[in-house]
Design a protein around this motif. Structure first.
Motif, short mmCIF file in Angstrom:
data_model
loop_
_atom_site.label_atom_id
_atom_site.label_comp_id
_atom_site.label_asym_id
_atom_site.label_seq_id
_atom_site.Cartn_x
_atom_site.Cartn_y
_atom_site.Cartn_z
N TRP A 57 0.84 -1.20 0.00
CA TRP A 57 0.00 0.00 0.00
C TRP A 57 0.87 1.25 0.00
CZ3 TRP A 57 -0.42 4.03 3.47
CH2 TRP A 57 -1.52 4.88 3.29
N GLU A 58 1.95 1.22 0.82
CA GLU A 58 2.85 2.38 0.88
C GLU A 58 3.48 2.65 -0.48
OE1 GLU A 58 5.26 1.25 4.47
OE2 GLU A 58 5.16 3.40 4.70
N LYS A 59 3.90 1.57 -1.14
CA LYS A 59 4.52 1.73 -2.46
C LYS A 59 3.52 2.33 -3.44
CE LYS A 59 7.97 -1.90 -2.29
NZ LYS A 59 7.65 -3.28 -1.96
N ARG A 60 2.28 1.84 -3.35
CA ARG A 60 1.25 2.33 -4.26
C ARG A 60 0.98 3.82 -3.99
NH1 ARG A 60 -4.28 -0.88 -4.31
NH2 ARG A 60 -4.63 0.43 -2.51
N GLN A 61 0.92 4.18 -2.69
CA GLN A 61 0.69 5.59 -2.35
C GLN A 61 1.81 6.46 -2.90
OE1 GLN A 61 -2.62 5.08 -1.38
NE2 GLN A 61 -2.11 6.98 -0.39
N ARG A 62 3.04 5.96 -2.79
CA ARG A 62 4.17 6.73 -3.29
C ARG A 62 4.07 6.88 -4.80
NH1 ARG A 62 8.60 3.56 -1.01
NH2 ARG A 62 7.55 3.52 0.97
N ALA A 63 3.67 5.81 -5.47
CA ALA A 63 3.53 5.85 -6.92
C ALA A 63 2.46 6.87 -7.31
CB ALA A 63 3.16 4.47 -7.46
N TYR A 64 1.37 6.91 -6.57
CA TYR A 64 0.31 7.89 -6.85
C TYR A 64 0.83 9.30 -6.65
CZ TYR A 64 -3.52 4.47 -6.97
OH TYR A 64 -4.37 3.45 -7.29
N ALA A 65 1.60 9.48 -5.55
CA ALA A 65 2.09 10.82 -5.21
C ALA A 65 3.03 11.34 -6.30
CB ALA A 65 2.80 10.79 -3.88
N GLN A 66 3.74 10.42 -6.95
CA GLN A 66 4.72 10.83 -7.96
C GLN A 66 4.11 10.98 -9.35
OE1 GLN A 66 7.74 7.89 -7.48
NE2 GLN A 66 8.43 8.75 -5.54
N ARG A 67 2.87 10.51 -9.47
CA ARG A 67 2.20 10.58 -10.76
C ARG A 67 2.02 12.04 -11.16
NH1 ARG A 67 -3.48 7.82 -10.75
NH2 ARG A 67 -3.72 9.60 -9.40
#
Ligand SMILES: [Zn+2]
Length: 70
Positions: A57-67
């Motif tokens: 989930w943390e990785k996914r959140q980071r990926a969203y934040a960098q989008r």
């Protein structure tokens, strides 16, 4: 003017801040389902099945934040 309900609210906020600060990572509140894989959780205060889901989930959140935002 301070009455009992004001004090109660203030206390609730302090307690909530403390609870948030002591929990890692910060994130959504527990909803009865894993925030990563959406599996049903038996513990109502849990937010993920296990550490793997939390990390995912943390990785996914980071990926969203960098989008990039368009
Ligand atoms: Zn999960």
């Amino acid at each position: 003017m301070t009455d009992v309900s004001d004090q109660a609210t203030e206390f609730e906020e302090l307690r909530r801040d403390a609870a948030l600060a002591s929990r890692k990572p910060s994130g959504p509140p527990p909803c009865g389902e894993c925030h990563f894989c959406e599996a049903e959780l038996s513990d109502p205060s849990a937010r993920w099945c296990d550490a793997d889901c939390r990390d995912g989930w943390e990785k996914r959140q980071r990926a969203y934040a960098q989008r990039p935002i368009r």
